[in-house]
Design a protein around this motif. Sequence first.
Motif, PDB file in Angstrom:
ATOM      1  N   PHE A  90       0.838  -1.195   0.000  1.00 47.91           N
ATOM      2  CA  PHE A  90       0.000   0.000   0.000  1.00 47.91           C
ATOM      3  C   PHE A  90       0.876   1.249   0.000  1.00 47.91           C
ATOM      4  N   ASP A  94       0.414  11.585   3.224  1.00 47.08           N
ATOM      5  CA  ASP A  94      -0.066  12.327   4.388  1.00 47.08           C
ATOM      6  C   ASP A  94      -0.180  13.791   4.014  1.00 47.08           C
ATOM      7  N   PHE A  98      -4.092  10.860   6.402  1.00 49.40           N
ATOM      8  CA  PHE A  98      -3.563   9.769   5.582  1.00 49.40           C
ATOM      9  C   PHE A  98      -4.551   9.388   4.490  1.00 49.40           C
ATOM     10  N   PHE A 100      -4.760   6.344   1.570  1.00 47.32           N
ATOM     11  CA  PHE A 100      -4.154   5.106   1.114  1.00 47.32           C
ATOM     12  C   PHE A 100      -4.565   4.806  -0.318  1.00 47.32           C
ATOM     13  N   GLY A 101      -3.645   4.201  -1.061  1.00 49.53           N
ATOM     14  CA  GLY A 101      -4.005   3.643  -2.341  1.00 49.53           C
ATOM     15  C   GLY A 101      -4.784   2.358  -2.132  1.00 49.53           C
ATOM     16  N   SER A 102      -5.286   1.807  -3.215  1.00 51.51           N
ATOM     17  CA  SER A 102      -6.146   0.627  -3.120  1.00 51.51           C
ATOM     18  C   SER A 102      -5.357  -0.668  -2.992  1.00 51.51           C
ATOM     19  N   GLY A 103      -4.029  -0.574  -3.069  1.00 51.52           N
ATOM     20  CA  GLY A 103      -3.195  -1.750  -2.834  1.00 51.52           C
ATOM     21  C   GLY A 103      -2.815  -2.483  -4.106  1.00 51.52           C
TER      22      GLY A 103
ATOM     23  N   TYR B  35      -9.510   2.032  10.959  1.00 52.88           N
ATOM     24  CA  TYR B  35      -9.725   1.904   9.533  1.00 52.88           C
ATOM     25  C   TYR B  35     -10.482   0.602   9.254  1.00 52.88           C
ATOM     26  N   ASP B  38     -11.164  -3.140   2.756  1.00 54.06           N
ATOM     27  CA  ASP B  38     -11.950  -3.987   1.868  1.00 54.06           C
ATOM     28  C   ASP B  38     -11.208  -4.164   0.554  1.00 54.06           C
ATOM     29  N   GLY B  40      -9.765  -4.020  -2.957  1.00 51.97           N
ATOM     30  CA  GLY B  40      -9.897  -3.044  -4.021  1.00 51.97           C
ATOM     31  C   GLY B  40     -10.169  -1.625  -3.567  1.00 51.97           C
ATOM     32  N   LEU B  41     -10.402  -1.449  -2.275  1.00 51.10           N
ATOM     33  CA  LEU B  41     -10.714  -0.107  -1.750  1.00 51.10           C
ATOM     34  C   LEU B  41      -9.616   0.436  -0.844  1.00 51.10           C
ATOM     35  N   GLY B  42      -8.624  -0.369  -0.543  1.00 43.80           N
ATOM     36  CA  GLY B  42      -7.574   0.084   0.359  1.00 43.80           C
ATOM     37  C   GLY B  42      -8.114   0.248   1.765  1.00 43.80           C
ATOM     38  N   LEU B  43      -7.532   1.191   2.502  1.00 42.78           N
ATOM     39  CA  LEU B  43      -7.966   1.468   3.872  1.00 42.78           C
ATOM     40  C   LEU B  43      -8.780   2.751   3.877  1.00 42.78           C
ATOM     41  N   ARG B  99       4.806  11.552  11.619  1.00 50.00           N
ATOM     42  CA  ARG B  99       3.854  11.266  10.551  1.00 50.00           C
ATOM     43  C   ARG B  99       3.564   9.770  10.438  1.00 50.00           C
ATOM     44  N   GLN B 101       2.352   6.103  11.145  1.00 55.81           N
ATOM     45  CA  GLN B 101       1.360   5.368  11.907  1.00 55.81           C
ATOM     46  C   GLN B 101       1.814   3.927  12.104  1.00 55.81           C
TER      47      GLN B 101
END
Lengths: 110, 112
Positions: A90, A94, A98, A100-103, B35, B38, B40-43, B99, B101
């Motif tokens: 991922f 920031d 944050f 995040f991309g979708s992975g 968070y 799911d 395809g949706l990331g976090l 920054r 986490q």
Amino acid sequence: AQSVTQLGSHVSVSEGALVLLRCNYSSSVPPYLFWYVQYPNQGLQLLLKYTTGATLVKGINGFEAEFKKSETSFHLTKPSAHMSDAAEYFCAVDFNKFYFGSGTKLNVKP
Amino acid sequence: DVKVTQSSRYLVKRTGEKVFLECVQDMDHENMFWYRQDPGLGLRLIYFSYDVKMKEKGDIPEGYSVSREKKERFSLILESASTNQTSMYLCASKTSGSREQFFGPGTRLTVL
């Protein structure tokens, strides 16, 4: 709204081949940038981060990433893939929050 | 090393049940986050807290609430669980001056 795009939800490479996972973000202001790795049924582990300074950042397990402001990119690379690198990766940025991309799921073939 | 722990790795609940997910961190971090992840949706951020008894809504707070009575503990509450809340839930924490986490191992919740 800010966004993070990871190109390719699945990437497959052979063991020993170059790994390249792509990440682009939308912002005119350089953010703080991160790559996290997630092994099956585990939480996220920090691979590397860019805050300020040198644009080529080295992380754990032989990974590195280069911040390119002109391309708004932070692609992750590793010269030689190992079977143990199979995981989901991922990208995160920031912007005082944050995103995040979708992975990207990395598969390493023997 | 920073340690973030979550009370359960796997949880199965019935529709309509009240569900509590607990998160504890041991590094005196001010900020804590919940968070959901799911495919395809990331976090996606549900709620976060920057201090004891303080909370802020994230991007998808509907159907959830949180509680932070002590600095080290941040609880996520599903008041009446529904099948669309079946997901992986990840807790994270960080210090205000950083920054980065730090994430817990996650709780995979299934609502039947």
